[in-house]
Design a protein around this motif. Structure first.
Motif, PDB file in Angstrom:
ATOM      1  N   UNK A  18       0.841  -1.207   0.000  1.00  0.00           N
ATOM      2  CA  UNK A  18       0.000   0.000   0.000  1.00  0.00           C
ATOM      3  C   UNK A  18       0.872   1.253   0.000  1.00  0.00           C
ATOM      4  N   UNK A  19       0.622   2.142  -0.965  1.00  0.00           N
ATOM      5  CA  UNK A  19       1.277   3.446  -1.038  1.00  0.00           C
ATOM      6  C   UNK A  19       0.255   4.466  -0.569  1.00  0.00           C
ATOM      7  N   UNK A  20       0.515   5.116   0.576  1.00  0.00           N
ATOM      8  CA  UNK A  20      -0.518   5.969   1.157  1.00  0.00           C
ATOM      9  C   UNK A  20       0.069   7.178   1.874  1.00  0.00           C
ATOM     10  N   UNK A  21      -0.819   8.139   2.120  1.00  0.00           N
ATOM     11  CA  UNK A  21      -0.487   9.423   2.732  1.00  0.00           C
ATOM     12  C   UNK A  21      -1.423   9.626   3.923  1.00  0.00           C
ATOM     13  N   UNK A  22      -0.887  10.061   5.051  1.00  0.00           N
ATOM     14  CA  UNK A  22      -1.712  10.233   6.244  1.00  0.00           C
ATOM     15  C   UNK A  22      -2.691  11.406   6.146  1.00  0.00           C
ATOM     16  N   UNK A  23      -2.509  12.286   5.167  1.00  0.00           N
ATOM     17  CA  UNK A  23      -3.461  13.381   4.976  1.00  0.00           C
ATOM     18  C   UNK A  23      -4.530  13.034   3.935  1.00  0.00           C
ATOM     19  N   UNK A  24      -4.493  11.829   3.419  1.00  0.00           N
ATOM     20  CA  UNK A  24      -5.412  11.397   2.373  1.00  0.00           C
ATOM     21  C   UNK A  24      -6.703  10.842   2.979  1.00  0.00           C
ATOM     22  N   UNK A  25      -7.828  11.441   2.609  1.00  0.00           N
ATOM     23  CA  UNK A  25      -9.122  11.008   3.125  1.00  0.00           C
ATOM     24  C   UNK A  25      -9.487   9.596   2.716  1.00  0.00           C
ATOM     25  N   UNK A  26      -9.222   9.241   1.470  1.00  0.00           N
ATOM     26  CA  UNK A  26      -9.535   7.892   0.994  1.00  0.00           C
ATOM     27  C   UNK A  26      -8.640   6.846   1.663  1.00  0.00           C
ATOM     28  N   UNK A  27      -7.399   7.238   1.977  1.00  0.00           N
ATOM     29  CA  UNK A  27      -6.513   6.329   2.707  1.00  0.00           C
ATOM     30  C   UNK A  27      -7.088   6.028   4.090  1.00  0.00           C
ATOM     31  N   UNK A  28      -7.614   7.070   4.715  1.00  0.00           N
ATOM     32  CA  UNK A  28      -8.249   6.898   6.022  1.00  0.00           C
ATOM     33  C   UNK A  28      -9.475   5.998   5.931  1.00  0.00           C
ATOM     34  N   UNK A  32       3.985  10.289   0.796  1.00  0.00           N
ATOM     35  CA  UNK A  32       3.452  11.617   1.105  1.00  0.00           C
ATOM     36  C   UNK A  32       3.421  12.517  -0.129  1.00  0.00           C
ATOM     37  N   UNK A  33       2.239  12.959  -0.514  1.00  0.00           N
ATOM     38  CA  UNK A  33       2.096  13.791  -1.713  1.00  0.00           C
ATOM     39  C   UNK A  33       1.378  15.108  -1.441  1.00  0.00           C
ATOM     40  N   UNK A  34       1.014  15.351  -0.167  1.00  0.00           N
ATOM     41  CA  UNK A  34       0.250  16.555   0.146  1.00  0.00           C
ATOM     42  C   UNK A  34       1.041  17.566   0.967  1.00  0.00           C
ATOM     43  N   UNK A  35       2.349  17.637   0.745  1.00  0.00           N
ATOM     44  CA  UNK A  35       3.126  18.701   1.350  1.00  0.00           C
ATOM     45  C   UNK A  35       3.822  18.356   2.650  1.00  0.00           C
ATOM     46  N   UNK A  36       4.240  19.411   3.364  1.00  0.00           N
ATOM     47  CA  UNK A  36       5.089  19.265   4.546  1.00  0.00           C
ATOM     48  C   UNK A  36       4.430  18.446   5.649  1.00  0.00           C
ATOM     49  N   UNK A  37       3.125  18.645   5.852  1.00  0.00           N
ATOM     50  CA  UNK A  37       2.418  17.886   6.886  1.00  0.00           C
ATOM     51  C   UNK A  37       2.443  16.403   6.605  1.00  0.00           C
ATOM     52  N   UNK A  38       2.279  16.054   5.346  1.00  0.00           N
ATOM     53  CA  UNK A  38       2.328  14.643   4.947  1.00  0.00           C
ATOM     54  C   UNK A  38       3.715  14.055   5.193  1.00  0.00           C
ATOM     55  N   UNK A  39       4.724  14.823   4.831  1.00  0.00           N
ATOM     56  CA  UNK A  39       6.103  14.373   5.028  1.00  0.00           C
ATOM     57  C   UNK A  39       6.394  14.164   6.515  1.00  0.00           C
ATOM     58  N   UNK A  40       5.958  15.102   7.350  1.00  0.00           N
ATOM     59  CA  UNK A  40       6.208  15.000   8.795  1.00  0.00           C
ATOM     60  C   UNK A  40       5.500  13.784   9.385  1.00  0.00           C
ATOM     61  N   UNK A  41       4.258  13.550   8.962  1.00  0.00           N
ATOM     62  CA  UNK A  41       3.508  12.396   9.469  1.00  0.00           C
ATOM     63  C   UNK A  41       4.159  11.092   9.026  1.00  0.00           C
ATOM     64  N   UNK A  51     -11.524  12.079  11.914  1.00  0.00           N
ATOM     65  CA  UNK A  51     -11.265  13.454  12.329  1.00  0.00           C
ATOM     66  C   UNK A  51      -9.818  13.754  12.694  1.00  0.00           C
ATOM     67  N   UNK A  52      -8.941  12.761  12.644  1.00  0.00           N
ATOM     68  CA  UNK A  52      -7.546  12.977  13.062  1.00  0.00           C
ATOM     69  C   UNK A  52      -6.797  13.913  12.126  1.00  0.00           C
ATOM     70  N   UNK A  53      -6.947  13.736  10.814  1.00  0.00           N
ATOM     71  CA  UNK A  53      -6.167  14.547   9.884  1.00  0.00           C
ATOM     72  C   UNK A  53      -6.579  16.010   9.911  1.00  0.00           C
TER      73      UNK A  53
END
Length: 275
Positions: A97-107, A135-144, A168-170
């Motif tokens: 799985x390739x995913x981003x913590x700021x991604x709604x569909x990933x959640x 991470x594809x949604x910027x600095x927050x994604x990279x940090x997470x 509601x976490x993201x």
């Protein structure tokens, strides 16, 4: 001396250029697979797409070989020391799985589908899940992503994963205080070490390695998946994943049976010759 420093700096800068995000050729046929995954990724997040996050492009046929790319199947690491994986190393099916913590569909996938897949397939040894930070949604994604890796160093990656993808976490963001709170919620024992690990060069390197692999296979959105080399994009319905996993497991059984039959014949032949 100054020339050496300049050369080193130049090499370091070039390694971070976006041009390295072009599809990487892992073998013959991967160019086609990358194009397919890129197209499916687009369809999975295209305008007017249904709220379910599903895509008809990712429908799995009855043919276990259809849409499967052996070169992509080889991307499964099957590393017993992989902190960002769960399931048996020798499981017949690997879901990457390739995913981003700021991604709604990933959640959505993490909350609605993944736990059911773990219960149905991981627990009985059929499936292994390997996470790739993408991470594809910027600095927050990279940090997470770095924080998730850091939690993994203390064997709490999946607990952090659950906390970060909770409903509601993201929306609360992923600044340092929030990431520390998520680590605490995940049961990370040494929070000082967690903070150091999250800011380390090792964390950045690990995230970059996963990220470049995702770009290399043509992933353009999250979540994107490989199931024994079959590309699937988007938070598809449970049925899409079960169909792909069942087909992959059946193919693995057939392959194993064929090997066993061949070995049996060889053994029988060897016995005849000995006589």
């Amino acid at each position: 001396m100054s020339k050496s420093k300049s050369t080193s700096k130049s090499k370091s800068s070039s390694a971070r250029k976006p041009s390295s995000r072009k599809p990487v050729i892992y073998g013959a046929g991967v160019v086609l697979a990358a194009a397919l995954l890129g197209f499916v990724s687009y369809r999975a997040t295209a305008p007017d797409h249904s709220d379910s996050g599903s895509s008809s492009v990712a429908d799995v046929t009855a043919d276990p070989d259809a849409g499967v790319y052996p070169e992509l199947a080889k991307l499964a690491r099957r590393d017993a020391d992989d902190k960002l994986a769960q399931g048996r190393v020798d499981a017949p099916v690997v879901l990457i799985e390739y995913a981003d913590f700021k991604c709604g569909y990933c959640g959505k996938f993490a909350r609605d589908t993944e736990p059911a897949l773990v219960k149905k397939y991981v627990d009985n040894g059929t499936l292994r899940i390997e996470w790739r930070n993408f991470p594809i949604f910027g600095a927050g994604s990279e940090a997470a992503a770095r924080a998730a890796w850091a939690a993994g160093q203390q064997d709490r990656f999946w607990q952090f994963h659950a906390a970060a993808y909770a409903e509601g976490a993201k929306e609360k963001g992923f600044d340092k205080d929030r990431l520390k709170a998520l680590a605490q919620e995940a049961g990370v024992a040494d929070l000082d070490r967690f903070a150091r690990d999250a800011d380390s060069a090792a964390a950045s390197a690990a995230v970059s390695k996963d990220q470049e692999q995702g770009y290399g296979i043509g992933a353009t959105s999250t979540p994107s998946f490989l199931i024994n080399g079959r590309p699937i994009a988007g938070a598809q319905p449970m049925e899409t994943f079960t169909s792909a996993i069942e087909a992959a497991a059946e193919q693995a059984r057939k392959t194993e049976d064929a090997k066993s039959g061949k070995d049996g014949k060889n053994a029988e032949g060897a016995g005849d010759d000995a006589k």
